[in-house]
Design a protein around this motif. Sequence first.
Motif, short mmCIF file in Angstrom:
data_model
loop_
_atom_site.label_atom_id
_atom_site.label_comp_id
_atom_site.label_asym_id
_atom_site.label_seq_id
_atom_site.Cartn_x
_atom_site.Cartn_y
_atom_site.Cartn_z
N LYS A 111 23.37 58.86 44.09
CA LYS A 111 22.41 59.16 43.03
C LYS A 111 21.97 57.88 42.33
CE LYS A 111 20.19 61.93 40.14
NZ LYS A 111 19.07 62.82 40.55
N ARG A 112 22.91 56.96 42.14
CA ARG A 112 22.57 55.69 41.50
C ARG A 112 21.59 54.91 42.38
NH1 ARG A 112 27.12 53.59 41.81
NH2 ARG A 112 26.81 51.91 43.30
N GLU A 113 21.79 54.96 43.69
CA GLU A 113 20.92 54.24 44.61
C GLU A 113 19.56 54.92 44.76
OE1 GLU A 113 23.26 54.29 48.12
OE2 GLU A 113 24.70 52.79 47.40
N PHE A 153 33.58 64.84 37.61
CA PHE A 153 34.35 63.68 37.11
C PHE A 153 34.09 62.47 38.00
CE2 PHE A 153 38.18 61.05 37.16
CZ PHE A 153 38.45 60.87 35.81
N GLY A 154 34.15 62.66 39.30
CA GLY A 154 33.89 61.57 40.22
C GLY A 154 32.44 61.16 40.22
N PHE A 155 31.56 62.15 40.18
CA PHE A 155 30.12 61.88 40.21
C PHE A 155 29.69 61.01 39.03
CE2 PHE A 155 25.75 62.84 39.04
CZ PHE A 155 25.08 62.75 40.25
N ASP A 156 30.15 61.35 37.84
CA ASP A 156 29.76 60.61 36.64
C ASP A 156 30.17 59.13 36.75
OD1 ASP A 156 28.69 62.87 35.51
OD2 ASP A 156 30.46 63.32 34.28
N ARG A 157 31.32 58.86 37.33
CA ARG A 157 31.80 57.49 37.47
C ARG A 157 31.11 56.77 38.62
NH1 ARG A 157 34.48 60.51 34.68
NH2 ARG A 157 35.97 59.85 33.08
N GLY A 158 30.79 57.49 39.67
CA GLY A 158 30.06 56.87 40.77
C GLY A 158 28.65 56.49 40.37
N ARG A 159 28.08 57.26 39.49
CA ARG A 159 26.70 57.01 39.08
C ARG A 159 26.56 55.76 38.22
NH1 ARG A 159 22.68 61.63 36.45
NH2 ARG A 159 20.72 60.49 36.82
N THR A 160 27.63 55.38 37.51
CA THR A 160 27.54 54.22 36.62
C THR A 160 27.57 52.90 37.37
OG1 THR A 160 29.93 53.97 36.31
CG2 THR A 160 28.78 55.51 34.85
N GLY A 161 28.27 52.87 38.51
CA GLY A 161 28.43 51.63 39.24
C GLY A 161 29.50 50.73 38.66
N ASP A 162 30.25 51.22 37.68
CA ASP A 162 31.27 50.42 37.00
C ASP A 162 32.68 50.61 37.56
OD1 ASP A 162 29.31 49.47 35.28
OD2 ASP A 162 29.65 51.08 33.82
N TYR A 163 32.81 51.49 38.56
CA TYR A 163 34.14 51.82 39.08
C TYR A 163 34.23 51.47 40.55
CZ TYR A 163 34.77 54.63 34.81
OH TYR A 163 34.88 55.04 33.52
N ILE A 169 37.06 64.82 43.75
CA ILE A 169 36.72 63.70 42.88
C ILE A 169 36.14 62.55 43.70
CG2 ILE A 169 37.72 61.87 41.44
CD1 ILE A 169 39.67 64.00 40.35
N LEU A 170 36.77 62.23 44.82
CA LEU A 170 36.28 61.14 45.66
C LEU A 170 34.94 61.48 46.28
CD1 LEU A 170 39.49 59.84 47.48
CD2 LEU A 170 38.58 59.26 45.23
N ALA A 171 34.76 62.74 46.67
CA ALA A 171 33.47 63.16 47.22
C ALA A 171 32.39 63.06 46.15
CB ALA A 171 33.57 64.59 47.76
N GLY A 172 32.71 63.50 44.93
CA GLY A 172 31.76 63.40 43.83
C GLY A 172 31.43 61.95 43.53
N PHE A 173 32.41 61.07 43.63
CA PHE A 173 32.20 59.64 43.40
C PHE A 173 31.19 59.09 44.41
CE2 PHE A 173 33.78 55.16 43.96
CZ PHE A 173 33.45 54.71 42.69
N PHE A 174 31.33 59.48 45.66
CA PHE A 174 30.39 59.07 46.71
C PHE A 174 28.98 59.57 46.39
CE2 PHE A 174 28.15 60.44 50.59
CZ PHE A 174 27.94 59.21 51.19
N LEU A 175 28.87 60.83 46.01
CA LEU A 175 27.56 61.41 45.71
C LEU A 175 26.94 60.77 44.47
CD1 LEU A 175 28.50 65.12 46.44
CD2 LEU A 175 26.97 63.69 47.82
N GLY A 176 27.77 60.42 43.49
CA GLY A 176 27.26 59.74 42.31
C GLY A 176 26.71 58.37 42.65
N ALA A 177 27.38 57.67 43.56
CA ALA A 177 26.88 56.38 44.01
C ALA A 177 25.55 56.52 44.72
CB ALA A 177 27.91 55.72 44.92
#
Length: 270
Positions: A203-205, A244-254, A193-201
């Motif tokens: 992707k946002r950038e 799960f982590g990726f989707d939240r990292g991509r929003t920038g809201d978490y 989840i944390l790794a996905g969160f990093f990757l989502g962030a």
Amino acid sequence: MLLSRRNLLWAAAAGCACKCTNSVSASFAFDRVRGAGRFTATSVEEYVAYESPEGGCYLLAHEAKQASDQLTLFSSNDDKFTTGDAVLDSYLGKALVRTSKFMNVTPAFAFYDEENAQASPDINPRVAGTWGTVLFGRPLFRKEMEVQDKTGLTVIAIIAHEFAHIHQYALNLDKELLEGQPTVKRLELHADILAGFFLGARKREAPSLSMYSAGEVFNRIGDSKFTDRNHHGTPLERVSASQFGFDRGRTGDYSLDTIVKEGVNYVKDL
């Protein structure tokens, strides 16, 4: 090593689009992987889990010291490691620093001669200013760079997972997540989840960045050894957790703290 030097780890180090031919328009790679029919009983486990009493990707203290005594190490403060290629070193160093800052951890980093990656909370006195140790197998590094993704994105996904373990250890989450559990699955999926969160962030950038290969790596490292202490989660569970982590990292809201807590709830509800 026959590695792609210009594209190496570019996705994590510099933030421009990678040159993968497999594009993912919606999000991570979950839909593409599932649609390809990869979640089957015959899925091959390509990731060799390290077998220790603690299980998972944990590296025992004496093993961390034994390995680091033989290797040059990297920290966010002092570039003392080598892939054998100056350009590779530069890109990998930048990617490690980026991941370190994002995860708010400063582990020592080293290569070793196994096809695996491991993390330990043990501090290596040879590298000042670090906490914990992450080892990345040279055979695994070569395989990911030469076979799976020459841009280095799968390498970054694995590094993010191991740095996530260091973050867990710093918070003593390993004890909470493993208490009363027959396997290390909770701990591993939380790191996903944390790794996905990093990757989502990332992707946002860099919206044009293809994350297909990153989704594939979580699929590949799943297993079906349900009664084994080192069971990390099925391919579907691992991709779902990283998504799960990726989707939240991509929003920038978490924040990282928020996703850590939500991740704990996620794995405890499985």
